[in-house]
Design a protein around this motif. Structure first.
Motif, PDB file in Angstrom:
ATOM      1  N   ASP A 270       0.846  -1.333  -0.030  1.00  0.00           N
ATOM      2  CA  ASP A 270      -0.140  -0.046  -0.136  1.00  0.00           C
ATOM      3  C   ASP A 270       0.619   1.182   0.272  1.00  0.00           C
ATOM      4  O   ASP A 270       1.726   1.488   0.808  1.00  0.00           O
ATOM      5  CB  ASP A 270      -0.732  -0.023   1.210  1.00  0.00           C
ATOM      6  N   GLY A 271       0.797   1.918  -1.058  1.00  0.00           N
ATOM      7  CA  GLY A 271       1.829   3.261  -1.096  1.00  0.00           C
ATOM      8  C   GLY A 271       2.929   2.891  -1.755  1.00  0.00           C
ATOM      9  O   GLY A 271       3.652   4.138  -1.806  1.00  0.00           O
ATOM     10  N   ALA A 312      10.118   4.643  -9.227  1.00  0.00           N
ATOM     11  CA  ALA A 312       9.483   4.164  -7.928  1.00  0.00           C
ATOM     12  C   ALA A 312       8.622   5.309  -7.145  1.00  0.00           C
ATOM     13  O   ALA A 312       9.256   6.191  -6.975  1.00  0.00           O
ATOM     14  CB  ALA A 312      10.555   3.667  -6.932  1.00  0.00           C
ATOM     15  N   ASP A 313       7.559   4.783  -6.523  1.00  0.00           N
ATOM     16  CA  ASP A 313       6.636   5.800  -5.695  1.00  0.00           C
ATOM     17  C   ASP A 313       6.562   5.036  -4.515  1.00  0.00           C
ATOM     18  O   ASP A 313       6.010   3.988  -4.498  1.00  0.00           O
ATOM     19  CB  ASP A 313       5.311   6.056  -6.448  1.00  0.00           C
ATOM     20  N   TYR A 314       6.868   6.022  -3.264  1.00  0.00           N
ATOM     21  CA  TYR A 314       6.643   5.537  -2.060  1.00  0.00           C
ATOM     22  C   TYR A 314       6.080   6.786  -1.327  1.00  0.00           C
ATOM     23  O   TYR A 314       6.758   7.608  -1.011  1.00  0.00           O
ATOM     24  CB  TYR A 314       8.026   5.001  -1.397  1.00  0.00           C
ATOM     25  N   ASP A 315       4.819   6.484  -0.925  1.00  0.00           N
ATOM     26  CA  ASP A 315       4.075   7.700  -0.004  1.00  0.00           C
ATOM     27  C   ASP A 315       4.228   8.955  -0.950  1.00  0.00           C
ATOM     28  O   ASP A 315       3.945   9.030  -2.073  1.00  0.00           O
ATOM     29  CB  ASP A 315       4.790   7.835   1.133  1.00  0.00           C
ATOM     30  N   ARG A 316       4.879   9.994  -0.296  1.00  0.00           N
ATOM     31  CA  ARG A 316       5.275  11.293  -1.280  1.00  0.00           C
ATOM     32  C   ARG A 316       6.718  11.424  -2.087  1.00  0.00           C
ATOM     33  O   ARG A 316       6.684  12.312  -2.561  1.00  0.00           O
ATOM     34  CB  ARG A 316       5.155  12.419  -0.278  1.00  0.00           C
ATOM     35  N   THR A 363       7.072  15.439  -2.394  1.00  0.00           N
ATOM     36  CA  THR A 363       6.036  16.438  -2.515  1.00  0.00           C
ATOM     37  C   THR A 363       5.195  16.365  -1.172  1.00  0.00           C
ATOM     38  O   THR A 363       4.838  15.508  -0.651  1.00  0.00           O
ATOM     39  CB  THR A 363       5.010  15.943  -3.585  1.00  0.00           C
ATOM     40  N   MET A 364       4.976  17.794  -0.868  1.00  0.00           N
ATOM     41  CA  MET A 364       4.479  17.906   0.598  1.00  0.00           C
ATOM     42  C   MET A 364       3.348  18.955   0.317  1.00  0.00           C
ATOM     43  O   MET A 364       3.359  20.072  -0.103  1.00  0.00           O
ATOM     44  CB  MET A 364       5.516  18.483   1.469  1.00  0.00           C
ATOM     45  N   PRO A 365       2.199  18.511   0.547  1.00  0.00           N
ATOM     46  CA  PRO A 365       0.802  19.004   0.540  1.00  0.00           C
ATOM     47  C   PRO A 365       1.038  20.167   1.640  1.00  0.00           C
ATOM     48  O   PRO A 365       1.219  19.883   2.898  1.00  0.00           O
ATOM     49  CB  PRO A 365      -0.284  18.105   0.681  1.00  0.00           C
ATOM     50  N   VAL A 366       0.370  21.472   1.658  1.00  0.00           N
ATOM     51  CA  VAL A 366       0.249  22.575   2.552  1.00  0.00           C
ATOM     52  C   VAL A 366      -0.828  23.269   2.444  1.00  0.00           C
ATOM     53  O   VAL A 366      -1.628  23.257   1.335  1.00  0.00           O
ATOM     54  CB  VAL A 366       1.590  23.485   2.419  1.00  0.00           C
ATOM     55  N   GLU A 367      -1.311  24.046   3.153  1.00  0.00           N
ATOM     56  CA  GLU A 367      -2.335  24.889   3.277  1.00  0.00           C
ATOM     57  C   GLU A 367      -1.738  26.443   3.630  1.00  0.00           C
ATOM     58  O   GLU A 367      -2.180  26.919   4.689  1.00  0.00           O
ATOM     59  CB  GLU A 367      -3.628  24.494   4.137  1.00  0.00           C
ATOM     60  N   TRP A 368      -0.949  27.053   2.628  1.00  0.00           N
ATOM     61  CA  TRP A 368      -0.493  28.504   3.008  1.00  0.00           C
ATOM     62  C   TRP A 368      -1.360  29.443   1.843  1.00  0.00           C
ATOM     63  O   TRP A 368      -0.641  29.602   0.661  1.00  0.00           O
ATOM     64  CB  TRP A 368       0.936  28.336   2.527  1.00  0.00           C
ATOM     65  N   GLY A 369      -2.393  29.737   2.086  1.00  0.00           N
ATOM     66  CA  GLY A 369      -3.255  30.764   1.415  1.00  0.00           C
ATOM     67  C   GLY A 369      -3.495  29.911   0.204  1.00  0.00           C
ATOM     68  O   GLY A 369      -3.984  28.915   0.064  1.00  0.00           O
TER      69      GLY A 369
END
Length: 447
Positions: A270-271, A312-316, A363-369
């Motif tokens: 998974d992931g 290869a993709d692992y989580d982010r 890659t890190m998701p953020v909520e900055w405006g």
């Protein structure tokens, strides 16, 4: 009319069941007359019943025709709706800010800000036929990026024709940064040519097979016109010396190229996903293509390129690895270097070489405006074992990409040696021009 018919039927029925029926048995003349009148009335009723049935049949026919006409109208409207173009129009505008370590005047100015690209995209369907096209404008040229039509025969099988991406190596990009990898500059990353191809995706597999007739340059515009104007790096000739791509050379363009690619998606957990794959392409070199740059027909031959790649993709996290090998075999034994044309300039490259690319991103998701994500990456590419003992080429890009609504921005620190587009690297991958570093910001608004 129908009420009168029903009244007559009711009278007939009433008379047939009344006591007058018993009078006929007495032999009385008046009764006989009444019975005759009743018989006549019954015949009339039967006639009216027949006419009523015919009227009902006519009404049924009319209703059926009306239903058929309504169905035809509905089908026509549905067909008209389906035939309406469902095309999405989009695009982007981008700008660059650059500071180079060997540009003292530029550093004194605090760097330079310049227009990069304006583009328009058209994507959609017309009667189940898929359309995708993109045109780009730069300060120094306007070019086609891609333009193709396609059709999905099944959920797993699609065919396309036109100018589309050559299926080779890590797709869609063997990099995360704005400058791509060194393979882009020898036509082996994000390259577009003119041909037909299929993509088949049964289960966890993906298979691509394509035949490209020639590259996407502007042909037939006269000597040297359009030969350098393209988004992709295209072979336009070769030289008997390695240095100056504008020096005397011989024409040689790629034609009749067969490209094949296979990739398997393996879900480790998974992931965690691995995508190993292989790619190969083989084609001819022809010196008599229209729109030649050098005007000398001595560039026939053939070429091949092959690659083994892994994503290869692992989580982010995302990791891209690729090993590539290629060789151009020209009939002229004195050939030393290839000449490429792209972005309205000429460049040199090796006839044969090997390459390694190793890229990693987080890659890190953020909520900055308006900012929704940050992507941090390091992309490394190395071209080595070149013909004629040419010096190695390397490029390392450390950077960050920022996504904010319709804005996507790259912040890159590029260090490279013998690498075109890196300040001080010149136009050659074949001469030792030393290493240089630049800082680049590219901001684009996509709509």
């Amino acid at each position: 009319m129908m009420k009168k018919q029903l009244l007559a039927i009711s009278i007939g029925v009433a008379l047939g069941t009344s006591p007058l029926a018993g009078i006929a048995a007495t032999g009385d003349a008046s009764a006989e007359k009444i019975m005759q009148e009743l018989e006549a009335l019954k015949q009339r009723v039967e006639t009216l019943q027949g006419e009523l049935e015919k009227e009902r049949a006519r009404n049924d026919q009319i209703e059926q025709k009306q239903a058929e006409q309504a169905e035809k109208v509905a089908k026509a409207e549905e067909k008209a709706e389906a035939s309406k173009p469902d095309i999405n129009v989009g695009g982007a505008v981008r700008f660059n800010y650059t500071v180079a370590d060997n540009d003292s005047a530029g550093k004194d100015r605090g760097g330079d800000l310049a227009f990069d690209t304006f583009r328009l995209n058209f994507d959609g369907e017309i009667n189940d036929v898929i359309l995708s096209a993109e045109w780009r404008w730069y300060e120094y040229m306007s070019v086609i990026h891609h333009a193709w039509v396609g059709y999905e025969f099944t959920d797993d099988l699609m065919a396309r024709a036109g100018i589309f991406q050559v299926p080779f190596g890590v797709l869609p990009y063997n990099s995360h940064n704005f400058y791509f990898s060194s393979l882009y500059y020898v036509g082996l990353e994000d390259n577009y040519d003119f041909g037909v191809g299929t993509t088949y995706t049964p289960g966890d597999w993906r298979f691509d097979l394509a035949l490209f007739k020639n590259d996407e340059r502007k042909w037939g515009d006269g000597y040297a016109s359009g030969a350098l104007e393209s988004y992709s790096a295209n072979v336009m000739g070769y030289g008997e010396t390695s240095a100056d791509p504008y020096a005397e050379g011989y024409d040689a363009s790629m034609t009749n190229t067969l490209a094949a690619r296979a990739e398997y998606t393996y879900e480790v957990s998974d992931g965690f996903t691995l995508k190993p794959g292989v790619s190969v392409k083989y084609g001819q070199l022809d010196s008599s293509m229209p729109g030649a740059y050098y005007g000398s027909e001595k560039g026939d031959g053939d070429y091949y390129a092959a690659a083994a790649h892994l994503v290869a993709d692992y989580d982010r996290w995302n990791v891209q690895l690729q090993y590539t090998d290629w060789e151009y075999d020209l009939d002229n034994a004195d050939a030393e270097s290839l000449r490429y044309g792209y972005y309205n300039a000429a460049y040199t490259g090796p006839l044969s070489a090997n390459a390694l690319t190793a890229n990693v991103a987080y890659t890190m998701p953020v909520e900055w405006g308006p900012v929704s994500s940050l992507s941090f990456y390091n992309d490394y590419s190395l071209i080595f074992d070149k013909n004629n003992d040419f010096e190695d080429t390397y490029m390392n890009v450390t950077g960050m990409a920022v996504s904010a609504g319709g804005v996507y921005a790259y912040f890159d620190i590029i260090n490279g040696k013998n690498q075109p587009f890196v300040a001080g690297g010149g136009n050659a991958l074949t001469d030792d021009t030393g290493a240089n570093t630049i800082f680049n910001i590219n901001v684009g608004y996509y709509f």
